[in-house]
Design a protein around this motif. Structure first.
Motif, mmCIF file in Angstrom:
data_model
loop_
_atom_site.group_PDB
_atom_site.id
_atom_site.type_symbol
_atom_site.label_atom_id
_atom_site.label_comp_id
_atom_site.label_asym_id
_atom_site.label_seq_id
_atom_site.Cartn_x
_atom_site.Cartn_y
_atom_site.Cartn_z
ATOM 1 N N ILE A 45 -2.669 9.360 3.302
ATOM 2 C CA ILE A 45 -2.479 10.761 3.998
ATOM 3 C C ILE A 45 -1.437 11.442 3.271
ATOM 4 O O ILE A 45 -0.119 11.551 3.512
ATOM 5 N N TYR A 46 -2.059 12.337 2.312
ATOM 6 C CA TYR A 46 -0.895 13.162 1.586
ATOM 7 C C TYR A 46 0.231 12.417 1.020
ATOM 8 O O TYR A 46 1.294 12.930 0.894
ATOM 9 N N GLY A 47 0.019 11.206 0.526
ATOM 10 C CA GLY A 47 1.132 10.595 -0.341
ATOM 11 C C GLY A 47 1.532 9.586 0.564
ATOM 12 O O GLY A 47 2.372 8.710 0.148
ATOM 13 N N PHE A 48 1.474 9.555 1.811
ATOM 14 C CA PHE A 48 2.090 8.209 2.752
ATOM 15 C C PHE A 48 0.987 7.118 2.623
ATOM 16 O O PHE A 48 -0.313 7.482 3.097
ATOM 17 N N LEU A 49 1.524 6.156 2.062
ATOM 18 C CA LEU A 49 0.389 4.956 2.186
ATOM 19 C C LEU A 49 0.354 4.061 3.288
ATOM 20 O O LEU A 49 1.344 3.747 4.130
ATOM 21 N N GLU A 50 -1.044 3.506 3.504
ATOM 22 C CA GLU A 50 -1.076 2.777 4.546
ATOM 23 C C GLU A 50 -0.013 1.579 4.858
ATOM 24 O O GLU A 50 0.331 1.561 5.906
ATOM 25 N N ASN A 51 0.236 0.708 3.644
ATOM 26 C CA ASN A 51 1.135 -0.118 4.013
ATOM 27 C C ASN A 51 2.612 0.401 4.507
ATOM 28 O O ASN A 51 3.021 -0.343 5.147
ATOM 29 N N ASP A 52 2.962 1.585 3.817
ATOM 30 C CA ASP A 52 4.301 2.097 4.262
ATOM 31 C C ASP A 52 4.154 2.481 5.776
ATOM 32 O O ASP A 52 5.304 2.607 6.490
ATOM 33 N N ILE A 53 2.964 3.209 6.022
ATOM 34 C CA ILE A 53 2.720 3.674 7.591
ATOM 35 C C ILE A 53 2.841 2.416 8.337
ATOM 36 O O ILE A 53 3.511 2.472 9.331
ATOM 37 N N LEU A 54 2.172 1.554 8.176
ATOM 38 C CA LEU A 54 2.258 0.311 9.093
ATOM 39 C C LEU A 54 3.576 -0.479 9.169
ATOM 40 O O LEU A 54 3.988 -0.804 10.163
ATOM 41 N N LYS A 55 4.352 -0.400 7.991
ATOM 42 C CA LYS A 55 5.859 -0.550 7.878
ATOM 43 C C LYS A 55 6.608 -0.100 8.897
ATOM 44 O O LYS A 55 7.439 -0.576 9.905
ATOM 45 N N GLU A 56 6.385 1.281 8.998
ATOM 46 C CA GLU A 56 7.191 2.255 9.974
ATOM 47 C C GLU A 56 6.750 1.893 11.246
ATOM 48 O O GLU A 56 7.648 1.772 12.303
ATOM 49 N N ILE A 57 5.524 1.993 11.596
ATOM 50 C CA ILE A 57 4.979 1.515 12.708
ATOM 51 C C ILE A 57 5.777 0.168 13.382
ATOM 52 O O ILE A 57 6.292 0.111 14.478
ATOM 53 N N ARG A 58 5.748 -1.161 12.449
ATOM 54 C CA ARG A 58 6.218 -2.096 13.102
ATOM 55 C C ARG A 58 7.919 -1.940 13.280
ATOM 56 O O ARG A 58 8.502 -2.182 14.192
ATOM 57 N N ARG A 59 8.595 -1.116 12.313
ATOM 58 C CA ARG A 59 10.113 -1.058 12.791
ATOM 59 C C ARG A 59 10.197 0.026 13.883
ATOM 60 O O ARG A 59 11.070 -0.323 14.678
ATOM 61 N N GLY A 60 9.268 1.136 14.161
ATOM 62 C CA GLY A 60 9.538 1.683 15.362
ATOM 63 C C GLY A 60 9.225 0.834 16.706
ATOM 64 O O GLY A 60 9.737 1.120 17.774
ATOM 65 N N LYS A 61 8.420 -0.174 16.474
ATOM 66 C CA LYS A 61 8.311 -0.923 17.805
ATOM 67 C C LYS A 61 9.629 -1.864 18.385
ATOM 68 O O LYS A 61 9.588 -2.093 19.372
ATOM 69 N N ARG A 62 10.493 -1.728 17.527
ATOM 70 C CA ARG A 62 11.791 -2.396 17.971
ATOM 71 C C ARG A 62 12.832 -1.146 18.511
ATOM 72 O O ARG A 62 13.755 -1.593 18.824
#
Length: 105
Positions: A45-62
């Motif tokens: 998504i405009y340079g934001f890669l799926e693995n990076d986004i999923l990693k950020e979602i996991r970080r945010g869950k904490r």
């Protein structure tokens, strides 16, 4: 997936994108503290890669939002000493100012 809202409001949250297993508002991607554009504009998504986004979602869950007290917060104050972290939608609802220019800090 980053702001915990399914609202379509391009002005407040940017366009909502669905790519692979991810649904996210563009501004939520831009203002997530732990997320970088590691791809080119035509990747992910405009340079934001799926693995990076999923990693950020996991970080945010904490991380708990300062305003709604729910987990999943990924946006924070730009002041180094400030420890406030929140969902983009909660910050906007509580008067936070979001600006993006040049190198985003």
């Amino acid at each position: 997936m980053l702001c915990c809202s399914s609202v379509n409001d391009d002005f407040k949250y940017g366009k909502k994108y669905k790519k692979e297993n991810i649904i996210a508002h563009y501004y939520c991607l831009l203002f997530s503290c732990g997320l970088e554009q590691n791809g080119t504009d035509d990747e992910g998504i405009y340079g934001f890669l799926e693995n990076d986004i999923l990693k950020e979602i996991r970080r945010g869950k904490r991380l708990k939002c300062r305003y709604c007290k729910k987990f999943g917060a990924t946006t924070a104050c730009c002041l180094k000493k400030c420890r406030n972290i929140f969902h983009l939608r909660c910050g906007l609802a509580n008067g936070s100012l979001h600006q993006y220019f040049d190198n985003f800090a």
